[in-house]
Design an enzyme around this catalytic site. Structure first.
Site, PDB file in Angstrom:
ATOM      1  CG  ASN A   7      -1.120  -2.673   0.679  1.00 47.78           C
ATOM      2  OD1 ASN A   7      -0.249  -2.563  -0.184  1.00 47.78           O
ATOM      3  ND2 ASN A   7      -2.354  -3.026   0.397  1.00 47.78           N
ATOM      4  NE  ARG A  24      -1.559   0.801  -2.319  1.00 44.18           N
ATOM      5  CZ  ARG A  24      -1.330  -0.375  -2.864  1.00 44.18           C
ATOM      6  NH1 ARG A  24      -0.118  -0.657  -3.317  1.00 44.18           N
ATOM      7  NH2 ARG A  24      -2.292  -1.274  -2.944  1.00 44.18           N
ATOM      8  CE  LYS A  77       4.461  -8.174   2.209  1.00 41.52           C
ATOM      9  NZ  LYS A  77       3.045  -7.831   2.005  1.00 41.52           N
ATOM     10  N   GLY A  79      10.097  -9.792  -2.662  1.00 41.07           N
ATOM     11  CA  GLY A  79       9.807 -10.042  -4.063  1.00 41.07           C
ATOM     12  C   GLY A  79      10.468 -11.301  -4.581  1.00 41.07           C
ATOM     13  CE  LYS A  99      17.521  -8.680  -4.700  1.00 41.82           C
ATOM     14  NZ  LYS A  99      18.269  -7.527  -4.120  1.00 41.82           N
ATOM     15  CB  ALA A 154       2.473 -11.225  -5.958  1.00 40.81           C
ATOM     16  N   GLY A 155       1.515  -9.889  -3.221  1.00 40.67           N
ATOM     17  CA  GLY A 155       1.760  -9.636  -1.797  1.00 40.67           C
ATOM     18  C   GLY A 155       0.632 -10.159  -0.926  1.00 40.67           C
ATOM     19  CG  ASP A 156      -3.209  -8.530  -1.228  1.00 38.89           C
ATOM     20  OD1 ASP A 156      -2.867  -7.956  -0.172  1.00 38.89           O
ATOM     21  OD2 ASP A 156      -3.664  -7.926  -2.207  1.00 38.89           O
ATOM     22  CG  ASN A 185       9.047 -17.092  -0.459  1.00 35.90           C
ATOM     23  OD1 ASN A 185       8.487 -16.099   0.005  1.00 35.90           O
ATOM     24  ND2 ASN A 185      10.250 -17.466  -0.076  1.00 35.90           N
TER      25      ASN A 185
END
Length: 204
Positions: A60, A62, A119, A121, A123, A150-152, A176
């Protein structure tokens, strides 16, 4: 957040609270809070690993943090004990200096991380086992309203699959689907669905 009660950590992790923990999930943003918070995380990792649990880690990172190389000294103590790493493509490059995902996964394997779940996205996602691409799963088409969180949700799907002993094919498909559905409502939690709804959407 900087001055909130949630980050006012004064005591070490309570071993009784962590007893029996099978999976400890760490988000990289928590490492940026303060030194006390980092110490708590490192201590918790040691306790969970000692008791036979595993550590999952979402870097995560930044962009503003990546520009300051001090983040590496915060991440290394977690990476050394990570069993399942859950990065995006950019984070793979930041962590290893490799611009190709397969090379990055191989580098991480050399460093002791046996499972890397990339990850991607819309795809989908891919898992690298022992440094080599092993299983992939496509993403799902949805009407994306807000991708926040969404990632979490994806991370939670992977942990859920692990705890239930699912194959990587099933785990990635489920994660997914959960992540895709979470983007269909505005807000970080408003799009979350129950397990049966996710499984139905994923065709599981």
């Amino acid at each position: 957040m900087k001055d909130s009660a949630a980050v006012d950590v004064r005591h070490p992790a309570d071993a009784r609270y962590l007893a029996g923990t099978k999976v400890l999930h760490i988000s990289g943003t928590s490492l940026t809070v303060n030194e006390a918070y980092r110490s708590l995380i490192y201590d918790a990792i040691g306790q969970v690993k000692q008791d036979g649990g595993i550590v999952t880690f979402d870097p995560n990172l930044r962009p503003e943090l990546a520009e300051d190389r001090s983040w590496r000294s915060w991440y290394d103590p977690v990476l050394q004990h990570t069993d399942i790493l859950l990065p995006s493509g950019e984070e793979l490059e930041w962590l290893t200096g490799c611009d190709r995902a397969d090379e990055a996964a191989a580098r991480l394997h050399e460093q002791g991380i046996g499972t890397v779940v990339r990850k991607m996205g819309e795809k989908g996602s891919m898992v690298y086992l022992d440094g080599a691409a092993s299983v992939s799963a496509p993403g799902f088409r949805v009407d994306c309203v807000d991708p926040t969180g969404a990632g979490d949700i994806f991370n939670a799907g992977v942990v859920y699959g692990y705890l239930h002993g699912w194959s990587w094919e099933t785990t990635l498909r489920f994660a997914n689907a959960a992540a895709a559905l979470s983007t269909t409502a505005r807000g970080p939690m408003e799009g979350i669905r129950d397990i049966r709804s996710i499984q139905a959407f994923a065709g599981l």
